[in-house]
Enzyme design. Structure first.
Site, PDB file in Angstrom:
ATOM      1  N   LYS A 149     155.473 -37.107  55.249  1.00 30.70           N
ATOM      2  CA  LYS A 149     155.629 -37.959  55.403  1.00 30.70           C
ATOM      3  C   LYS A 149     154.458 -39.623  54.634  1.00 30.70           C
ATOM      4  O   LYS A 149     153.405 -38.935  55.515  1.00 30.70           O
ATOM      5  CB  LYS A 149     155.955 -39.150  56.969  1.00 30.70           C
ATOM      6  CG  LYS A 149     157.721 -38.565  56.960  1.00 30.70           C
ATOM      7  CD  LYS A 149     158.129 -39.775  57.207  1.00 30.70           C
ATOM      8  CE  LYS A 149     159.539 -38.924  57.960  1.00 30.70           C
ATOM      9  NZ  LYS A 149     160.413 -38.986  58.690  1.00 30.70           N
ATOM     10  N   HIS A 203     154.056 -18.851  46.071  1.00 22.76           N
ATOM     11  CA  HIS A 203     155.254 -18.320  45.513  1.00 22.76           C
ATOM     12  C   HIS A 203     156.204 -18.685  46.953  1.00 22.76           C
ATOM     13  O   HIS A 203     155.931 -19.197  48.160  1.00 22.76           O
ATOM     14  CB  HIS A 203     155.262 -16.838  45.517  1.00 22.76           C
ATOM     15  CG  HIS A 203     155.276 -15.928  46.924  1.00 22.76           C
ATOM     16  ND1 HIS A 203     153.752 -15.983  48.074  1.00 22.76           N
ATOM     17  CD2 HIS A 203     155.564 -15.190  48.190  1.00 22.76           C
ATOM     18  CE1 HIS A 203     154.361 -15.371  48.541  1.00 22.76           C
ATOM     19  NE2 HIS A 203     155.751 -15.029  48.679  1.00 22.76           N
ATOM     20  N   ALA A 213     147.106 -32.505  60.751  1.00 23.71           N
ATOM     21  CA  ALA A 213     147.248 -31.525  61.525  1.00 23.71           C
ATOM     22  C   ALA A 213     148.900 -31.161  61.755  1.00 23.71           C
ATOM     23  O   ALA A 213     149.445 -31.687  61.850  1.00 23.71           O
ATOM     24  CB  ALA A 213     146.978 -31.600  62.431  1.00 23.71           C
TER      25      ALA A 213
END
Length: 174
Positions: free
Chosen positions: A155, A95, A135
């Site tokens: 990316k 959400h 990470a």
């Protein structure tokens, strides 16, 4: 493009209307279960808690590191495949509350996916099988199967094909 359902609000910002969209008691129960899960070191207990009380779909041998935060409001919209690893302090959102609307979306994480520590996954995302998320990433769009992605914003670092080529060049372990 993330796959989310939009709900418009007319009055003040959407977070002020939170208990018109979801029960206070559901949020409270989810919060307590998630807090227990965040701190327990037992992987099988975490998976049982998340499956049983939060109605998350959690595959066999999936591992949640310490401090992982599944969505407290809509955990039933999260599905994680088998043998995946969710890194320390990762947040999985189903959400998002905005000024004039709120959105919900399913989060689907495939089989044998590795998600690095301190990653945030936004609602409406699909992460394909055998993908790797580095990470500290913000996953704001779908991740193809077998790809290696990272960064904020996320990316593509290597495609599935490039990852397979890299694996061939690694020295064999005995």
């Amino acid at each position: 493009m993330r796959k989310t359902e939009r709900f418009y609000v007319r009055e003040v910002n959407s977070l002020w209307q939170i208990y018109k969209t979801i029960s206070f008691w559901k949020v409270m129960k989810n919060f307590i279960i998630i807090q227990i899960g965040r701190y327990t070191p037992f992987l099988s207990v975490k998976n049982w808690l998340y499956r049983t009380f939060l109605r998350m779909k959690v595959g066999k041998h999936t591992s949640f590191a310490l401090m992982v935060m599944p969505d407290v409001m809509f955990p039933e919209k999260i599905s994680i495949g088998e043998n995946s690893i969710i890194g320390y302090n990762t947040t999985i959102l189903a959400h998002e509350y905005l000024i004039t609307e709120y959105r919900t979306g399913f989060v689907t994480i495939g089989n044998e996916v590795m998600i690095g520590a301190n990653t945030t996954i936004l609602p409406g995302i699909t992460i394909g099988d055998r993908a790797i998320v580095s990470a500290g990433s913000l996953v704001h769009k779908d991740v193809p199967a077998g790809a290696f992605v990272g960064g904020n914003p996320m990316k593509l670092i290597y495609t599935k094909e490039e990852m397979e080529e890299r694996r061939k060049t690694l020295p064999k372990q005995s």
